[in-house]
Design an enzyme around this catalytic site. Structure first.
Site, short mmCIF file in Angstrom:
data_model
loop_
_atom_site.label_atom_id
_atom_site.label_comp_id
_atom_site.label_asym_id
_atom_site.label_seq_id
_atom_site.Cartn_x
_atom_site.Cartn_y
_atom_site.Cartn_z
N LYS A 95 -10.15 17.49 -16.33
CA LYS A 95 -8.94 17.15 -15.56
C LYS A 95 -8.16 18.43 -15.32
O LYS A 95 -8.28 19.39 -16.09
CB LYS A 95 -8.06 16.19 -16.37
CG LYS A 95 -7.06 15.42 -15.53
CD LYS A 95 -7.69 14.20 -14.89
CE LYS A 95 -6.78 13.51 -13.92
NZ LYS A 95 -7.35 12.22 -13.48
N ASP A 126 -5.73 12.96 -7.71
CA ASP A 126 -5.01 12.14 -8.69
C ASP A 126 -3.58 12.09 -8.13
O ASP A 126 -3.40 12.30 -6.91
CB ASP A 126 -5.08 12.78 -10.10
CG ASP A 126 -4.61 11.83 -11.21
OD1 ASP A 126 -5.42 11.01 -11.66
OD2 ASP A 126 -3.43 11.88 -11.62
#
Ligand code: NDP
Ligand code: 2IT
Length: 444
Positions: free
Chosen positions: A126, A166
């Site tokens: 991430k 995201d």
């Protein structure tokens, strides 16, 4: 002290001031405890949990860029490459002023197990930055994305690490970052997913997380003798996940009455109008007050409070820890039977416990929102074979993947004597595959 408790203490003391990361690890370890205890000595000797909770690599970097007034701005960039046991690192990039290492690490940690559940060969990672895209011109967003990629490009690649979107990162940002990667490396490769359809993107990736959430919820309800058709649903968020969850739920005959953004929320008794929501949020990039302005029957509330809505199903699709204990109690009082997470870790640990203890159904984000990353992996497959599949092909694979994830999670929960505890089932099923791959690859 048990091995699980020892590792939790270690994570907390070695990663001070990272509450979100502690929360994600605490939740995970509490539920995989029975699996670890079956083989405690072996796991301890191999330091399996210490390795699993320590990222393989953490990249922190400076992102300098010039705003429209000629002022130089500096943001903090992150990429945490958490675990590559089952495939190249895969996971989104978040651009939001709240981003810090704790948030990126919690997201990267959960991504490991989510990606494992998809059944596809993708590891966990991430990244992101504390950049706030709100109120920025397109040129400023481009300048930021280019500056971000000027450092990130050396750490990623189609077979190394494949970021995606995201919060705050959608098609526009992916496009700017892809262009800069191509310019810097000279490579035209599937290094990012969520790309535009004209340059290697997959049909249905945009819809995939929201659609996948509803496919998962539908299968879970079916397994419990219930039908999504006719249910009233309260959704939070007004971004990518929320929008397509609303659309799919409405297509399946549910009645979605709410959505939220970071300043307020809408209750629309006529059902949320997806076309208008997209116009307000995606095109105008405006606030939900503009939705209200065009819908006389809708009510706009400033601030929080969406979980006071009477509903059968709640789907938190905005951000972490947005549904707390008091919210869970309100939902229960109002007759809500299920909480299905679209966001990552939107429900606090106390609220999750209350939900499970009070006979409500609960689906954890790492299972129910896995449709986004699963479809990203399908985009990677299409890029590798230099082909594009039809919308129907991708959507039907997505449906099969979500149904399969539900049954894996359900079976793992039953096997470890926690039937119906899908939070435990998801962690256990996700963990077992990664643990086996790590064992097979030795101490690396
Ligand atoms: P978007 O940026 O498209 O939308 C996020 C929405 O949530 C916006 O409406 C935003 O409000 C609101 N929001 C964001 N942060 C906050 C906050 N701190 N407080 C209140 N509201 C907030 O993001 P996504 O829809 O992509 O992501 C939503 C969630 O889903 C995140 O948890 C993400 O990690 C998760 N997720 C996303 C996937 C994807 O494929 N995109 C896949 C799996 C999970 P505003 O409109 O005011 O900005
Ligand atoms: O949280 C997530 O799974 C995502 N933001 C999507 C990640 C991806 O690589 O598609």
């Amino acid at each position: 002290m048990s091995y699980v408790d020892q590792v939790l203490d270690r994570v907390i003391s070695q990663n001070p001031a990272q509450p979100e990361f502690h929360q994600a690890v605490r939740e995970f370890l509490a539920t995989v405890r029975p699996v670890i205890e079956e083989n405690e000595e072996e796991y301890r000797r191999e330091a399996l949990l210490e390795r699993l909770t320590t990222p393989e690599r953490q990249i922190l970097f400076r992102v300098p860029w010039v705003d429209d007034k000629g002022q130089v701005q500096v943001n903090n960039g992150y990429r945490v490459q958490f675990n590559s046991a089952i495939g190249p690192y895969k996971g989104g990039l978040r651009f939001h002023p709240s981003v810090n290492l704790s948030i990126i690490k919690f997201l990267g940690f959960e991504q490991i197990f989510k990606n494992s559940l998809t059944g596809l060969p993708i590891g966990g990672g991430k990244g992101g930055a504390d950049f706030d895209p709100k109120g920025k011109s397109d040129r400023e967003v481009m300048a930021f994305c280019q500056a971000f990629m000027q450092e990130l490009y050396r750490h990623i690649g189609a077979n190394v690490d494949v970021p995606a979107g995201d919060i705050g990162v959608g098609g526009r940002e992916i496009g700017f970052m892809y262009g800069e990667y191509k310019k810097l490396t000279g490579l035209y490769e599937g290094v990012l997913t969520g790309k535009g359809l004209t340059y290697g993107g997959s049909l249905a990736r945009t819809e995939a997380t929201g659609y996948g959430l509803v496919y998962f919820a539908e299968e879970m309800l079916k397994a419990n003798g219930l039908d999504i058709k006719g249910k009233t649903i309260a959704i939070s968020g007004a971004g990518n996940v929320a929008t397509y969850a609303i659309q799919k739920a409405e297509q399946l005959g549910a009645h979605v009455v709410t959505c939220t953004d970071s300043t307020g929320w809408i209750y629309d008794p006529d059902g949320i109008d997806v076309a208008l929501l997209k116009e307000v949020k995606e095109v105008r990039r405006a606030r939900l007050t503009e939705y209200k302005a065009e819908k006389p029957n809708a009510v706009y509330h400033e601030g929080k409070g969406v979980w006071s809505t009477k509903c059968d199903i709640a789907m938190p699709c905005a951000t972490q820890n947005e549904l707390g204990l008091e919210d869970a109690k309100l939902l229960k009082q109002n007759g809500c039977i299920a909480v299905c997470e679209g966001a990552n870790m939107p429900t606090t640990l106390e609220a999750t416990k209350y939900i499970l203890d009070n006979g409500m159904l609960f689906t954890p984000g790492k299972a129910s929102n896995a449709g986004g990353v699963a479809t990203s992996a399908l985009e990677m497959s299409q890029n590798s074979e230099r082909l594009s599949w039809t919308f129907e092909e991708v959507d039907s694979r997505l449906q099969r993947i979500m149904v399969n994830i539900f049954h894996q999670v359900d079976a793992a929960a039953k096997k470890y004597d926690m039937p119906g505890n899908y939070a435990a089932g998801a962690n256990i099923a996700g963990f077992l595959k990664v643990a086996e791959a790590m064992k097979a690859q030795g101490i690396v």
